[in-house]
Design an enzyme around this catalytic site. Structure first.
Site, PDB file in Angstrom:
ATOM      1  CE  LYS A  59       1.692   9.829  -6.796  1.00  0.00           C
ATOM      2  NZ  LYS A  59       1.556   8.866  -5.702  1.00  0.00           N
ATOM      3  N   GLY A 188     -12.324   6.852   3.343  1.00  0.00           N
ATOM      4  CA  GLY A 188     -10.978   7.191   3.819  1.00  0.00           C
ATOM      5  C   GLY A 188     -10.422   8.394   3.081  1.00  0.00           C
ATOM      6  CB  ALA A 189     -10.406  11.959   3.711  1.00  0.00           C
ATOM      7  CD  GLU A 211     -10.821  10.080   7.585  1.00  0.00           C
ATOM      8  OE1 GLU A 211     -10.310   9.657   6.549  1.00  0.00           O
ATOM      9  OE2 GLU A 211     -10.557   9.602   8.711  1.00  0.00           O
ATOM     10  N   GLY A 279      -6.228   2.430   4.543  1.00  0.00           N
ATOM     11  CA  GLY A 279      -4.937   1.976   5.050  1.00  0.00           C
ATOM     12  C   GLY A 279      -4.566   0.619   4.472  1.00  0.00           C
ATOM     13  NE  ARG A 280      -0.549  -0.745   0.463  1.00  0.00           N
ATOM     14  CZ  ARG A 280      -1.069  -1.429  -0.568  1.00  0.00           C
ATOM     15  NH1 ARG A 280      -2.234  -1.101  -1.068  1.00  0.00           N
ATOM     16  NH2 ARG A 280      -0.420  -2.454  -1.078  1.00  0.00           N
ATOM     17  CB  ALA A 328       8.368   3.973  -2.508  1.00  0.00           C
ATOM     18  CG  HIS A 452      14.531  36.508  -8.740  1.00  0.00           C
ATOM     19  ND1 HIS A 452      13.384  36.477  -7.975  1.00  0.00           N
ATOM     20  CD2 HIS A 452      14.319  37.427  -9.722  1.00  0.00           C
ATOM     21  CE1 HIS A 452      12.518  37.357  -8.458  1.00  0.00           C
ATOM     22  NE2 HIS A 452      13.049  37.955  -9.519  1.00  0.00           N
TER      23      HIS A 452
HETATM   24  P1  FAD Z   1       5.931  -3.693  -2.150  1.00  0.00           P
HETATM   25  O1  FAD Z   1       6.144  -2.598  -3.086  1.00  0.00           O
HETATM   26  O2  FAD Z   1       4.540  -4.025  -1.746  1.00  0.00           O
HETATM   27  O3  FAD Z   1       6.588  -4.968  -2.825  1.00  0.00           O
HETATM   28  C1  FAD Z   1       6.462  -6.246  -2.304  1.00  0.00           C
HETATM   29  C2  FAD Z   1       6.705  -7.249  -3.407  1.00  0.00           C
HETATM   30  O4  FAD Z   1       6.882  -8.520  -2.818  1.00  0.00           O
HETATM   31  C3  FAD Z   1       5.544  -7.391  -4.387  1.00  0.00           C
HETATM   32  O5  FAD Z   1       6.036  -7.423  -5.706  1.00  0.00           O
HETATM   33  C4  FAD Z   1       4.924  -8.733  -4.021  1.00  0.00           C
HETATM   34  O6  FAD Z   1       4.320  -9.391  -5.123  1.00  0.00           O
HETATM   35  C5  FAD Z   1       6.147  -9.487  -3.562  1.00  0.00           C
HETATM   36  N1  FAD Z   1       5.871 -10.603  -2.643  1.00  0.00           N
HETATM   37  C6  FAD Z   1       5.125 -10.598  -1.524  1.00  0.00           C
HETATM   38  N2  FAD Z   1       5.180 -11.801  -0.908  1.00  0.00           N
HETATM   39  C7  FAD Z   1       5.992 -12.567  -1.678  1.00  0.00           C
HETATM   40  C8  FAD Z   1       6.462 -13.895  -1.567  1.00  0.00           C
HETATM   41  N3  FAD Z   1       6.140 -14.686  -0.526  1.00  0.00           N
HETATM   42  N4  FAD Z   1       7.265 -14.368  -2.549  1.00  0.00           N
HETATM   43  C9  FAD Z   1       7.634 -13.582  -3.606  1.00  0.00           C
HETATM   44  N5  FAD Z   1       7.226 -12.317  -3.740  1.00  0.00           N
HETATM   45  C10 FAD Z   1       6.436 -11.822  -2.783  1.00  0.00           C
HETATM   46  N6  FAD Z   1       4.817   5.573  -1.542  1.00  0.00           N
HETATM   47  C11 FAD Z   1       5.567   6.652  -1.798  1.00  0.00           C
HETATM   48  O7  FAD Z   1       6.636   6.796  -1.199  1.00  0.00           O
HETATM   49  N7  FAD Z   1       5.195   7.583  -2.723  1.00  0.00           N
HETATM   50  C12 FAD Z   1       4.038   7.474  -3.403  1.00  0.00           C
HETATM   51  O8  FAD Z   1       3.723   8.331  -4.233  1.00  0.00           O
HETATM   52  C13 FAD Z   1       3.208   6.364  -3.151  1.00  0.00           C
HETATM   53  N8  FAD Z   1       2.051   6.215  -3.814  1.00  0.00           N
HETATM   54  C14 FAD Z   1       1.281   5.118  -3.570  1.00  0.00           C
HETATM   55  C15 FAD Z   1       0.076   5.001  -4.245  1.00  0.00           C
HETATM   56  C16 FAD Z   1      -0.742   3.917  -4.008  1.00  0.00           C
HETATM   57  C17 FAD Z   1      -2.043   3.804  -4.753  1.00  0.00           C
HETATM   58  C18 FAD Z   1      -0.327   2.905  -3.092  1.00  0.00           C
HETATM   59  C19 FAD Z   1      -1.170   1.698  -2.843  1.00  0.00           C
HETATM   60  C20 FAD Z   1       0.869   3.016  -2.419  1.00  0.00           C
HETATM   61  C21 FAD Z   1       1.681   4.130  -2.641  1.00  0.00           C
HETATM   62  N9  FAD Z   1       2.883   4.307  -1.965  1.00  0.00           N
HETATM   63  C22 FAD Z   1       3.646   5.406  -2.203  1.00  0.00           C
HETATM   64  C23 FAD Z   1       3.362   3.315  -0.988  1.00  0.00           C
HETATM   65  C24 FAD Z   1       4.409   2.397  -1.640  1.00  0.00           C
HETATM   66  O9  FAD Z   1       3.836   1.775  -2.762  1.00  0.00           O
HETATM   67  C25 FAD Z   1       4.892   1.377  -0.633  1.00  0.00           C
HETATM   68  O10 FAD Z   1       5.330   1.998   0.535  1.00  0.00           O
HETATM   69  C26 FAD Z   1       6.047   0.564  -1.221  1.00  0.00           C
HETATM   70  O11 FAD Z   1       5.641  -0.088  -2.399  1.00  0.00           O
HETATM   71  C27 FAD Z   1       6.556  -0.455  -0.216  1.00  0.00           C
HETATM   72  O12 FAD Z   1       7.615  -1.146  -0.788  1.00  0.00           O
HETATM   73  P2  FAD Z   1       7.974  -2.633  -0.339  1.00  0.00           P
HETATM   74  O13 FAD Z   1       9.178  -3.004  -1.124  1.00  0.00           O
HETATM   75  O14 FAD Z   1       8.018  -2.724   1.125  1.00  0.00           O
HETATM   76  O15 FAD Z   1       6.733  -3.541  -0.797  1.00  0.00           O
HETATM   77  P1  NAI Z   2      -4.114   6.339   4.939  1.00  0.00           P
HETATM   78  O1  NAI Z   2      -3.655   5.774   6.217  1.00  0.00           O
HETATM   79  O2  NAI Z   2      -3.340   7.427   4.297  1.00  0.00           O
HETATM   80  O3  NAI Z   2      -5.607   6.885   5.100  1.00  0.00           O
HETATM   81  C1  NAI Z   2      -6.655   6.074   5.511  1.00  0.00           C
HETATM   82  C2  NAI Z   2      -7.800   6.957   5.969  1.00  0.00           C
HETATM   83  O4  NAI Z   2      -8.942   6.153   6.132  1.00  0.00           O
HETATM   84  C3  NAI Z   2      -7.530   7.640   7.313  1.00  0.00           C
HETATM   85  O5  NAI Z   2      -7.819   9.001   7.217  1.00  0.00           O
HETATM   86  C4  NAI Z   2      -8.451   6.890   8.264  1.00  0.00           C
HETATM   87  O6  NAI Z   2      -8.893   7.699   9.333  1.00  0.00           O
HETATM   88  C5  NAI Z   2      -9.585   6.508   7.343  1.00  0.00           C
HETATM   89  N1  NAI Z   2     -10.351   5.349   7.769  1.00  0.00           N
HETATM   90  C6  NAI Z   2      -9.892   4.189   8.289  1.00  0.00           C
HETATM   91  N2  NAI Z   2     -10.907   3.336   8.521  1.00  0.00           N
HETATM   92  C7  NAI Z   2     -12.044   3.962   8.136  1.00  0.00           C
HETATM   93  C8  NAI Z   2     -13.417   3.595   8.110  1.00  0.00           C
HETATM   94  N3  NAI Z   2     -13.827   2.403   8.514  1.00  0.00           N
HETATM   95  N4  NAI Z   2     -14.311   4.498   7.654  1.00  0.00           N
HETATM   96  C9  NAI Z   2     -13.928   5.728   7.215  1.00  0.00           C
HETATM   97  N5  NAI Z   2     -12.631   6.130   7.223  1.00  0.00           N
HETATM   98  C10 NAI Z   2     -11.693   5.252   7.653  1.00  0.00           C
HETATM   99  O7  NAI Z   2      -4.272   5.075   3.964  1.00  0.00           O
HETATM  100  P2  NAI Z   2      -4.472   4.959   2.402  1.00  0.00           P
HETATM  101  O8  NAI Z   2      -4.954   6.229   1.813  1.00  0.00           O
HETATM  102  O9  NAI Z   2      -5.254   3.721   2.216  1.00  0.00           O
HETATM  103  O10 NAI Z   2      -3.011   4.732   1.891  1.00  0.00           O
HETATM  104  C11 NAI Z   2      -2.239   3.670   2.427  1.00  0.00           C
HETATM  105  C12 NAI Z   2      -0.815   4.053   2.539  1.00  0.00           C
HETATM  106  O11 NAI Z   2      -0.209   4.030   1.251  1.00  0.00           O
HETATM  107  C13 NAI Z   2      -0.577   5.459   3.049  1.00  0.00           C
HETATM  108  O12 NAI Z   2      -0.621   5.523   4.449  1.00  0.00           O
HETATM  109  C14 NAI Z   2       0.792   5.724   2.551  1.00  0.00           C
HETATM  110  O13 NAI Z   2       1.712   5.166   3.429  1.00  0.00           O
HETATM  111  C15 NAI Z   2       0.828   4.991   1.231  1.00  0.00           C
HETATM  112  N6  NAI Z   2       0.581   5.945   0.144  1.00  0.00           N
HETATM  113  C16 NAI Z   2       1.473   6.961  -0.045  1.00  0.00           C
HETATM  114  C17 NAI Z   2       1.292   7.883  -1.038  1.00  0.00           C
HETATM  115  C18 NAI Z   2       2.255   8.995  -1.178  1.00  0.00           C
HETATM  116  O14 NAI Z   2       3.316   8.931  -0.577  1.00  0.00           O
HETATM  117  N7  NAI Z   2       1.963  10.024  -1.948  1.00  0.00           N
HETATM  118  C19 NAI Z   2       0.161   7.808  -1.957  1.00  0.00           C
HETATM  119  C20 NAI Z   2      -0.749   6.727  -1.638  1.00  0.00           C
HETATM  120  C21 NAI Z   2      -0.500   5.829  -0.647  1.00  0.00           C
END
Ligand code: FAD
Ligand code: NAI
Length: 473
Positions: A59, A188-189, A211, A279-280, A328, A452
């Protein structure tokens, strides 16, 4: 030295884990949190994926790049022009790192305030013992009566194409690109593809997104997805749907991606950098679930019931490492609910009212059911839509893209879903979440006085549109 004993030990200090630790401490428990994330100097960096390489830094970059885009392309409409507009990517990244650090430090402060003991290092199960669990916390062995696992997720790589974070980037490398690439490819879109693609496109990269699925943003309401596709195309994002990605080769020159397009034609995409955002995957690396017989499913997620209970007594799991949306705020809500359940209260997470936001421009936000879901489920519904074009505040802002759309039950008028594409959709969606949480009808929102001029009037008007009685359109 005797083993340190805790009522609750949280493994993972992301949004799920740190919130679970704080809520547990508020409820009077003696709490520890173990997190292994390291900053550049090897020190702790609390906040997990979200704070370090997810929500917060993405962000920050979206905001910086949006300022640049506004100055380059939109400020002239307001009579503001500037010559020689430049972007200092290094400074932009340094600001982003500073924002991350403020958040890391904020959590350290919150742990101190709430008397949560913090262990920096890996947490893993040693054995079940005396009605609780022996855990490793870095180098120490500690004892927990209750364990909350919040170990999050990792980026999924293409099979046989590991991330090198130089040319082939996960979300981590994507947030550290040192200069605007001339050509950027994304696989991935989804949410990351669109957010990170937007950042680098605004800064001047030529962006191509490949995508796999034939439909764009399949989980989003179709009318919103259609509008988004139109706007992103106009912005210059080249999104190719229905492709099949083949061999990916990385060299000093960049990355080449062989793929078949939707017509079955073989093509190659040559780019300087490639972000893979497909995806993750749930993360249990190093947790040693086998030491205690903790059950995982075939995706590697920890198996939990509706209350986040695992198969082991006194062991709970929340956030990205379990089923449900990887968001999150979902992780945080589960953290609070589990802490309250441990305290004998009735913590609750309503999965039907978890909002989604995509922080592109325009922003996309929604809660509840999409129109296609309601059709598939055979639910009788009414729809109402109001465009920002007819909203005075949006006109004054100079951003009239998009609309607010309401879906309400045909008989009872209960709100079933709200979908927004447009300015500040991320903020506007909260009203819809509150309304749905209170089981409001569209009529309820339509009868509430909205300030408004404000964008929120579009929400009221969309609620009025459900009964075809908009006042301003
Ligand atoms: P995490 O945030 O992954 O935290 C897990 C923690 O556990 C990490 O610090 C890791 O190091 C630690 N850990 C793991 N295993 C161990 C272990 N064995 N011992 C000690 N520590 C350990 N979500 C939103 O809602 N809004 C967004 O705008 C958004 N943007 C995103 C943008 C990107 C680029 C990405 C990748 C994700 C985004 N997400 C967003 C998703 C969000 O980041 C996750 O859903 C959220 O972080 C999940 O929280 P969590 O606590 O489950 O795990
Ligand atoms: P995503 O699930 O949002 O999108 C992955 C995309 O990749 C899908 O459209 C899928 O069809 C495509 N895909 C999968 N395999 C493929 C392949 N082999 N070739 C081409 N396309 C393929 O996953 P993304 O963007 O990686 O984000 C992971 C997660 O992180 C999100 O699902 C979301 O939960 C979280 N996130 C949330 C944000 C927010 O809340 N604003 C911002 C960024 C991430």
């Amino acid at each position: 030295m005797s083993t340190k004993q805790f009522d609750v030990v949280v493994i993972g200090g992301g949004p799920g884990g740190y919130i679970a630790a704080i809520r547990s401490a508020q409820l009077g428990f003696n709490v520890a949190c173990i997190d292994e994330w390291k900053n550049d100097k090897g020190g702790p960096a609390l906040g997990g994926t979200c704070t370090n390489v997810g929500c917060i830094p993405s962000k920050a970059l979206l905001q910086s790049s949006e300022h640049y885009e506004q100055l380059n392309h939109h400020f002239a409409d307001h009579g503001i022009t500037a010559d020689n507009v430049k972007i200092d990517v290094a400074k932009m990244l340094a600001r982003k790192d500073q924002v991350v650090k403020q958040n890391n430090d904020g959590i350290v402060y919150l742990f101190k305030k709430n008397k949560v003991t913090f262990f920096h290092g890996r947490g893993s199960f040693v054995a079940a013992k005396d009605g609780g669990y022996e855990l490793k916390a870095g180098e120490e062995v500690i004892f927990a009566k209750q364990v909350i696992i919040a170990t999050g997720s990792n980026a999924r790589a293409l099979p046989g194409v590991p991330f090198d974070e130089e040319n082939i980037l996960s979300n981590d490398g994507a947030l550290r690109v040192g200069a605007t690439p001339k050509k950027l490819g994304l696989i991935g879109a989804g949410v990351i593809g669109l957010e990170m693609g937007s950042v680098w496109r605004r800064l001047g990269a030529e962006v191509t997104v490949l995508e796999g699925l034939p439909a764009f943003l399949g989980a989003v309401d179709e009318s919103v997805a259609k509008e988004a596709a139109k706007v992103f195309k106009k912005q210059g994002l080249d999104i190719q749907l229905g492709v099949k990605v083949g061999e990916v080769k990385s060299s000093k020159k960049g990355v080449s991606v062989a793929y078949t397009d939707s017509k079955g034609e073989a093509k190659t995409l040559e780019v300087d950098k490639l972000i893979v955002s497909i995806g993750r995957v749930p993360n249990t690396i190093g947790l040693a679930p086998e030491a205690v017989g903790l059950k995982l499913d075939e995706r590697g997620a920890i198996v939990v019931d509706d209350e986040c209970k695992t198969n082991l007594p006194g062991v709970w799991a929340i956030g990205d490492v379990v089923r449900g949306p990887m968001l999150a705020h979902k992780a945080e809500e589960e953290g609070v609910a589990v802490a309250e359940r441990i305290a004998g209260q009735h913590g609750h997470v309503n999965f039907n009212t978890i909002p989604w936001v995509i922080y592109t421009s325009p922003e996309i936000a929604w809660v509840g059911k999409t129109e296609q879901q309601l059709k598939a489920e055979g639910v009788a519904y009414k729809a109402g839509q109001f465009p920002f074009l007819a909203n005075g505040r949006a006109r004054a802002l100079g951003d009239t893209t998009g609309f607010v759309k309401f879906l309400a039950d045909a008989k009872t008028d209960e709100i079933l879903g709200v979908h927004i594409i447009g300015p500040f959709a991320s903020e506007l969606i909260s009203e819809a979440v509150v309304a749905m949480e209170f089981k409001a009808s569209a009529e309820d929102i339509a009868r509430i006085c909205h300030a408004h001029p404000s964008l929120s009037e579009a929400t009221k008007e969309a609620a009025l549109a459900v009964d075809k009685r908009t006042l301003n359109f």
